[in-house]
Design a protein around this motif. Structure first.
Motif, short mmCIF file in Angstrom:
data_model
loop_
_atom_site.label_atom_id
_atom_site.label_comp_id
_atom_site.label_asym_id
_atom_site.label_seq_id
_atom_site.Cartn_x
_atom_site.Cartn_y
_atom_site.Cartn_z
N THR A 4 46.37 4.69 17.96
CA THR A 4 45.63 5.82 17.39
C THR A 4 46.49 7.08 17.36
OG1 THR A 4 44.78 6.28 19.59
CG2 THR A 4 43.38 4.98 18.12
N THR A 7 48.53 8.74 13.89
CA THR A 7 47.86 9.25 12.69
C THR A 7 48.60 10.42 12.06
OG1 THR A 7 46.45 10.42 14.22
CG2 THR A 7 45.54 8.46 13.16
N SER A 8 49.31 11.26 12.86
CA SER A 8 49.96 12.43 12.29
C SER A 8 51.34 12.10 11.74
CB SER A 8 50.06 13.54 13.34
OG SER A 8 50.81 13.05 14.44
N ARG A 36 35.66 -4.05 -17.96
CA ARG A 36 35.83 -2.64 -17.61
C ARG A 36 36.06 -1.78 -18.84
NH1 ARG A 36 38.79 -1.12 -11.99
NH2 ARG A 36 36.96 -1.66 -10.76
N MET A 40 33.83 1.28 -20.17
CA MET A 40 34.32 2.63 -20.44
C MET A 40 34.01 3.04 -21.88
SD MET A 40 35.44 4.34 -17.93
CE MET A 40 36.24 5.70 -18.78
N ALA A 43 30.59 4.17 -22.04
CA ALA A 43 30.42 5.50 -21.45
C ALA A 43 30.78 6.59 -22.46
CB ALA A 43 31.29 5.63 -20.19
N MET B 1 44.92 16.42 11.55
CA MET B 1 44.93 15.35 12.53
C MET B 1 45.77 15.71 13.74
SD MET B 1 43.01 12.93 11.49
CE MET B 1 42.07 12.78 9.98
N PRO B 11 38.09 8.27 19.06
CA PRO B 11 38.58 7.83 17.74
C PRO B 11 37.50 7.11 16.94
CG PRO B 11 40.20 7.35 19.43
CD PRO B 11 38.99 7.86 20.14
N VAL B 88 31.86 3.75 -13.75
CA VAL B 88 32.96 4.70 -13.94
C VAL B 88 33.50 5.14 -12.59
CG1 VAL B 88 33.56 6.98 -14.84
CG2 VAL B 88 32.10 5.46 -16.19
N ALA B 90 33.63 3.36 -9.87
CA ALA B 90 34.48 2.29 -9.34
C ALA B 90 35.87 2.34 -9.97
CB ALA B 90 33.83 0.94 -9.61
N ILE B 91 35.93 2.65 -11.27
CA ILE B 91 37.22 2.74 -11.95
C ILE B 91 38.02 3.93 -11.41
CG2 ILE B 91 38.34 3.14 -14.18
CD1 ILE B 91 36.01 1.56 -15.46
N ASP B 94 39.51 3.23 -8.12
CA ASP B 94 40.64 2.30 -8.20
C ASP B 94 41.94 2.97 -8.66
OD1 ASP B 94 39.33 0.14 -7.28
OD2 ASP B 94 39.26 -0.98 -9.16
N PHE B 111 28.69 14.39 -15.90
CA PHE B 111 28.55 13.71 -17.20
C PHE B 111 27.25 12.92 -17.24
CE2 PHE B 111 29.60 10.09 -20.09
CZ PHE B 111 29.88 10.82 -21.24
#
Lengths: 136, 129
Positions: A4, A7-8, A36, A40, A43, B1, B11, B88, B90-91, B94, B111
């Motif tokens: 742990t 992390t930095s 996909r 899109m 959309a 951190m 943690p 959208v 999810a895209i 990614d 949107f």
């Protein structure tokens, strides 16, 4: 738990898990991408629907602007692409629902199902456009 | 951190609820539920568009003033945009990273909400005005 405390610090370079590039392209992979892309496209295409509804809710002149666009070559191409994306994404979604239910995952069915949705998307698009031009 | 050694929080407490556990299954269920709803709604929507295709302004207004086409449109738009927003997102998750991802997620939410409100308002106005 010594892990742990790192992390930095900048992460050490580790081997990456194999990604798309290491696999042979298969039909189901390509159709995953197409699903996909069609999503899109929808959309973006929903802007057309919003334009249509808003113009119709306003007055005849606003409606005629939309009507002129959708009847132009660009408008017809956009509507044709929207129709295809809609049916392709719908059938692809049905395929995913079938797979998620645990059916059709084995070797011949998997490919057959994918071909069926690919061909079905084009077929439904052409049928709907044929009906659209034929019926008045 | 840099304050890892100075905090009293364990943690585990710092990372709990930051992962995809819990929320992931909920999103997945909503995507699937809207997908199931959208199959008949898409067929009804295409049917409706075909019936509007050769109508003029007054004909389209008259058709969309009926409750059934209006309700089909409202359901299609609301289920579609809710489903769209998950896809959208999810895209974006990614392919976008850092600050670009944050702005893309905000734009995605704006949107979907703006289009949803605009479409619902327009359908209701066609029916009631």
């Amino acid at each position: 738990m010594a892990s742990t405390e790192s992390t930095s610090a900048p992460p050490p370079s580790r081997p990456l898990s194999p990604h798309l590039g290491v696999y042979r392209l298969t039909l189901t992979m390509a159709m995953s991408g197409a699903h996909r892309i069609a999503g899109m496209a929808l959309a973006v295409g929903v802007l057309l629907l919003a334009w249509f509804l808003i113009a119709t809710s306003m007055d005849a002149s606003a409606f005629s602007v939309f009507s002129a666009f959708i009847q132009s070559i660009v408008g017809r191409l956009a509507l044709f692409a929207f129709t295809w994306a809609l049916f392709h994404h719908m059938l692809g979604g049905v395929r995913h629902l079938i797979w998620d239910a645990g059916y059709g995952l084995d070797d011949p069915e998997r490919e057959q199902l994918t071909w069926a949705t690919l061909i079905g998307g084009f077929a439904l698009t052409l049928i709907v456009w044929a009906v659209g031009y034929a019926v008045r | 951190m840099a304050d890892v050694g100075k905090t009293l929080r364990t943690p585990l407490r710092r990372v709990r609820y930051l992962g995809s556990a819990r929320l992931g299954t909920d999103d997945n269920w909503r995507v699937h539920a809207t997908a199931v709803a959208l199959v008949p709604l898409t067929i009804a929507f295409v049917w409706l568009v075909l019936s509007l295709l050769h109508k003029d302004y007054n004909g389209v207004r008259a058709e969309l003033s009926h409750p059934i086409p209006a309700i089909v449109l409202l359901l299609f738009v609301l289920a579609g945009l809710y489903h769209m927003q998950f896809g959208v997102r999810a895209i974006i998750l990614d392919y976008a990273h850092g600050r670009a991802r944050e702005w893309a997620l905000v734009a995605n939410a704006f949107f979907a909400v703006a289009l949803g409100l605009a479409c619902v308002y327009a359908v209701l106005r066609i029916g009631f005005v």
